[in-house]
Design an enzyme around this catalytic site. Structure first.
Site: not given
Ligand code: ADP
Ligand code: F6P
Length: 323
Positions: A14, A24, A75, A106, A128, A130, A132, A174, A188
């Site tokens: 995201g 940059r 993704r 992550d 991100t 989030d 998280d 999420r 609040g």
């Molecule tokens: P974020 O990085 O925000 O957590 P995603 O979980 O969608 O978002 O992961 C982004 C991209 O990173 C995925 O589309 C995939 O290409 C790669 N990725 C995610 N999980 C894995 C994994 N377990 N192993 C390798 N690549 C991953």
């Molecule tokens: O990880 C960031 C986030 O904005 C989450 O809070 C949300 O659930 C998700 O991405 C939504 O992703 P998408 O762009 O696939 O709708």
């Protein structure tokens, strides 16, 4: 690992406000240190398809104040397969990329870990909304998103106050309730509902609303994390049980856009620079994080093991001062 002659930078998962400031910093620091910097488009897709361009100092002009990411993001399911990984590595060999900066969440970190395991030194930094990432106190985009939520809910408050209503608001996250918790405190909210803390509808929402109504309160904000969901049904149930007119609002992707705040631009700039410094010193397989306001780095495998504890004490304070 020796100093790379060419590095790549990509944004993945995201998008988050502040990613541009990070790109940059990476481009400028890399070029200044004598490296060729390749901007890779649409996350790991661009790595697999060779969709990239050589950046110069001006490629990243006029982006520090913009939301989104100039490199686009995506993704990429193919990247999670051995074949996809191999393709990405082959493209890197062909182009001469010897080090990679990954800006994402992550999931993106796991991708960086996999590339590192196969011999491409990667440095990842958290981007991100989030907040998280277990290893880091802060992720780029969180502050901007919080300010957006705050502004939107302030507007909702105007109208729900005028109509003596209850606003049930869903915010992003999420798998994490940090946006709901922090924004809930800032606006609040009468109740904050997140997956990390079990709640009881009658006790934590209905009873609290009825008790506070007795003291003269006439309008309410109930903040709900995306992971909990179901705000339309929740608003209906609240209205039925309390007799207070209730409306649901899902803030959605508006939370991901907008000009990054100073906190996001500043932190992204320092983290981006730190990523390049590591690669320049021949250090890969690291995650750059913020700990007690210090930009630090740690091993990518260790970083991925670290879980973030939800601040239950702060959650309790939020509810104590919401009555
Ligand atoms: P974020 O990085 O925000 O957590 P995603 O979980 O969608 O978002 O992961 C982004 C991209 O990173 C995925 O589309 C995939 O290409 C790669 N990725 C995610 N999980 C894995 C994994 N377990 N192993 C390798 N690549 C991953
Ligand atoms: O990880 C960031 C986030 O904005 C989450 O809070 C949300 O659930 C998700 O991405 C939504 O992703 P998408 O762009 O696939 O709708």
């Amino acid at each position: 690992m020796s100093k790379p002659k060419t590095i790549g930078v990509l944004t993945s998962g995201g998008d988050a406000p502040g990613m541009n400031a990070a790109i940059r910093a990476v481009a400028r620091a890399g070029i200044t240190k004598g490296m060729r910097v390749m901007g890779i488009r649409r996350g790991y897709n661009g790595l697999i398809n060779g969709d990239m361009f050589e950046m110069n100092l001006r490629s990243v002009s006029d982006i520090i104040h913009r939301g989104g990411t100039m490199l686009y993001t995506a993704r990429c399911a193919e990247f999670k397969t051995q074949e996809g990984l191999n393709k990405a590595l082959q493209v890197c060999r062909d182009v001469g990329i010897e080090g990679l900066v990954v800006i994402g969440g992550d999931g993106s970190f796991r991708g960086a870990r996999d590339l590192s395991l196969l011999g491409l030194p990667c440095v990842a930094m958290p981007g991100t909304i989030d907040n998280d990432i277990g290893a880091s106190d802060y992720t780029i985009g969180f502050d901007t998103a919080l300010n957006t939520v705050m502004e939107m809910v302030d507007r909702l408050r105007d109208t729900s106050q005028s109509h003596d209503r209850c606003s049930v608001v869903e915010v992003m996250g999420r798998r994490a309730g940090y946006l709901a918790l922090h924004a809930g405190i800032a606006v609040g909210a009468t109740a904050i509902i997140v997956n990390e803390v079990p709640y009881d509808f009658e006790r934590d929402i209905v009873q609290v609303m009825l008790d506070t109504a007795k003291t003269g309160k006439k309008h309410f904000i109930i903040m709900v994390s995306e992971g909990v969901g179901g705000v339309a049904k929740l608003a209906e149930d609240i209205q039925q049980r309390t007799g207070i007119e209730s409306k649901a609002t899902i803030l959605g992707h508006v939370q991901r856009g907008g000009s990054p705040t100073i906190r996001d631009r500043y932190t992204a700039s320092l983290m981006g620079y730190h990523c390049v410094e590591l690669l320049d010193q021949g250090i890969g397989n690291r995650v750059v994080v913020l700990k007690k306001d210090q930009v630090l780095d740690l091993d990518i495998y260790e970083a991925l093991q670290i879980k973030k504890d939800f601040p239950v004490d702060i959650f309790k304070i939020a509810h104590e001062i919401s009555i």
